[in-house]
Design an enzyme around this catalytic site. Structure first.
Site, mmCIF file in Angstrom:
data_model
loop_
_atom_site.group_PDB
_atom_site.id
_atom_site.type_symbol
_atom_site.label_atom_id
_atom_site.label_comp_id
_atom_site.label_asym_id
_atom_site.label_seq_id
_atom_site.Cartn_x
_atom_site.Cartn_y
_atom_site.Cartn_z
ATOM 1 C CG ASP A 44 -36.980 -4.900 48.809
ATOM 2 O OD1 ASP A 44 -37.111 -3.683 48.607
ATOM 3 O OD2 ASP A 44 -37.122 -5.410 49.937
ATOM 4 C CG HIS A 96 -37.235 -1.209 50.979
ATOM 5 N ND1 HIS A 96 -37.648 -2.506 50.842
ATOM 6 C CD2 HIS A 96 -37.475 -0.875 52.264
ATOM 7 C CE1 HIS A 96 -38.126 -2.948 51.992
ATOM 8 N NE2 HIS A 96 -38.033 -1.972 52.864
ATOM 9 C CB THR A 146 -6.708 -2.446 51.345
ATOM 10 O OG1 THR A 146 -6.993 -1.990 50.020
ATOM 11 C CG2 THR A 146 -5.516 -3.392 51.322
ATOM 12 C CB ALA A 186 -46.035 -11.189 57.510
ATOM 13 C CB VAL A 215 -44.539 -16.925 55.684
ATOM 14 C CG1 VAL A 215 -43.646 -15.693 55.697
ATOM 15 C CG2 VAL A 215 -44.929 -17.285 54.261
ATOM 16 C CB SER A 251 -37.954 -3.402 55.726
ATOM 17 O OG SER A 251 -39.153 -3.425 55.018
#
Length: 493
Positions: free
Chosen positions: A72, A110, A125, A245, A250, A298
């Site tokens: 990225d 991004h 905490t 993609a 993938v 994304s």
């Protein structure tokens, strides 16, 4: 306030459509900021943790021992929610720093947003729980008690180890390296440094990818790495899924709105989609310690990549194809029965992906880049380009590709030639009509005993005497004929 206003100004132009480079950051146009003082409200805004079975999946795994590479724009490791999450990194753009932690590119925020969704650890905490003698086992993890602290972002795999691989995308790279060089180098580096999952929340406007990417994605497949990529966003003009993609094998992630319906703006569609995950009203960390509410595939991609990390942590000996098979087999089928171009195999279910009984897959249900190369790269031919405008996709110009042909207006000769023909035909027609009128008049005069105009002894007089037969019907008829002729359709119509 000035810094926050600057962030808002950048947010207005959050969606990037790139003409000079192939890849864009696949996030939608909305980005609103939340003040760091309200970090506790960020945790409660992570609706996908309970809604998609992530908190129940934490009973089985939190991602420990699994390295996930985020290719990225760089990750801000100084953010309170990401301290300790990044164990190694690099820059493949030539414009970042050696550890990949400098935020670079057109949208430098991004990478930090993506990282916080995948492996945020929270901060603050946490009060120590008082021991309960009646408790036989620890309480189940919840959104509020997960992570290193009760405030801020907690990722899907909060105990995973991140590898930050920074790239310069979305605008001209000052170092000169193109995406054709950066992406394969990033994938290879991630594999060589132990990544078991790679997240690529980047996309393009073309389904094709440079041939230079083939070997790198084949390398990841051969080294048993799960690669997850964002489908892209309709709001960015990408109506169909673009590379990477579209690469076989993938895990392509589509986007959902808050009602689990395919997002109108934050999801593209295509036959390569594997699974759908939340993509709207997402919380995320910004460089410098801030937070943002954002949208886009994304953000959907790291949610799925986080689930892949949970599976690989619980089942360390499980192959990549089996991990992918678990994710797609346990997804809730929605939309058209079976796999469809909006939801893929269905909506992500993190709990079932870790706990369900899933038959062993003989092959990757999403295909194989190895087989694709064998079929489509025979003889080393270059990547086939789609026709300009096919599927409303904008072909991407890159450093080595010529710009695609642009639709041209008709040539000047082509448009002038028909007009010339029409005009010539009109002149000829008009001449014929005039000749016909003169002929009819001459015939009428002969029938009335008149000499032809200009005949010897007639003086050329063409006017009949008032009240005589020559001024009767035949003359009017001639005029009628003339009027009908000249009053007809215009020449060329």
């Amino acid at each position: 306030m000035r810094a926050q206003d600057a962030h808002r100004a950048r947010g207005r132009g959050w969606c990037v459509r790139v003409l000079s480079t192939a890849l864009v950051l696949t996030i939608a146009a909305s980005l609103s900021l939340a003040a760091p003082a309200q970090a506790d409200s960020i945790r409660s805004g992570e609706y996908w943790l309970d809604g998609y079975g992530v908190t129940k999946a934490w009973k089985e795994s939190r991602g420990a021992g699994v390295k996930v590479a985020i290719i990225d724009s760089g990750i801000d490791t100084a953010h309170p929610d990401l301290k300790g999450s990044v164990v190694e990194g690099t820059d493949v753009s030539g414009a970042g720093n050696a550890g990949g932690t400098k935020s670079i590119g057109a949208k430098p925020e991004h990478g930090t947003l993506v990282a916080s969704l995948l492996a945020g650890r929270g901060h603050g905490t946490r009060p120590k729980p008082s021991p309960s003698p009646s408790a036989s086992k620890p309480a189940a993890p919840t959104v509020q008690n997960m992570g290193a602290g009760p405030d801020g972002m907690v990722g899907v795999a909060p105990e995973a180890q991140l590898l930050s691989v920074s790239t310069w995308l979305g605008s001209p790279n000052p170092a000169g390296k193109s995406d054709e060089d950066q992406i394969p180098e990033a994938v290879r580096w991630a594999v060589d440094h132990g990544a078991k999952v790679i997240n690529i929340s980047l996309g393009s406007s073309s389904p094709d990818w440079p041939q230079s990417w083939d070997a790198a994605f084949l390398y990841a497949e051969q080294k048993d790495v799960v690669v997850v990529a964002a489908a892209g966003n309709r709001g960015s003009g990408n109506l169909q899924v673009g590379a990477p993609a579209t690469i076989p094998g993938v895990v392509t992630v589509a986007g959902l709105d808050r009602k689990n319906i395919a997002s109108q703006d934050s999801s593209s569609q295509g036959i390569s989609i594997a699974v759908a995950a939340p993509a709207e009203e997402l919380e995320g960390a910004l460089p410098g310690g801030g937070y943002a509410t954002w949208s886009g595939t994304s953000g959907a991609a790291p949610i799925v990549a986080g689930v892949a990390a949970l599976i690989r942590s619980k089942y360390p000996d499980m192959s990549a194809k089996q991990v992918i098979n678990r994710i797609v087999t346990t997804a809730k089928d929605v939309g058209e029965p079976g796999r469809d171009p909006l939801y893929g195999f269905g909506v992500l279910d993190a709990e079932k992906a870790l706990t369900a009984e899933v038959p062993e897959a003989q092959s990757n249900p999403l295909g194989s880049i190895s087989e694709w190369i064998r079929v489509h790269r025979r003889g080393g031919e270059p990547t086939r380009k789609p026709p300009a405008g096919a599927g409303n996709l904008m072909p991407q110009p890159t450093a080595s590709d010529a710009a695609p042909p642009v639709a041209q207006s008709a040539d000047g000769l082509d448009s002038a030639l028909p007009a010339t023909l029409v005009l010539g035909f009109s002149v000829v027609l008009l001449a014929m009509l005039v000749a016909a009128v003169l002929h009819v008049r001459a015939v009428g005069r002969r029938e009335n005993g008149e000499a032809a105009p200009g005949a010897p002894g007639e003086g050329g007089d063409t006017t009949a005497a008032p009240g005589g037969e020559a001024g009767g019907a035949p003359a009017a008829t001639h005029e009628d004929v003339s009027e009908k002729t000249s009053g007809g359709p215009p020449a060329g119509s």
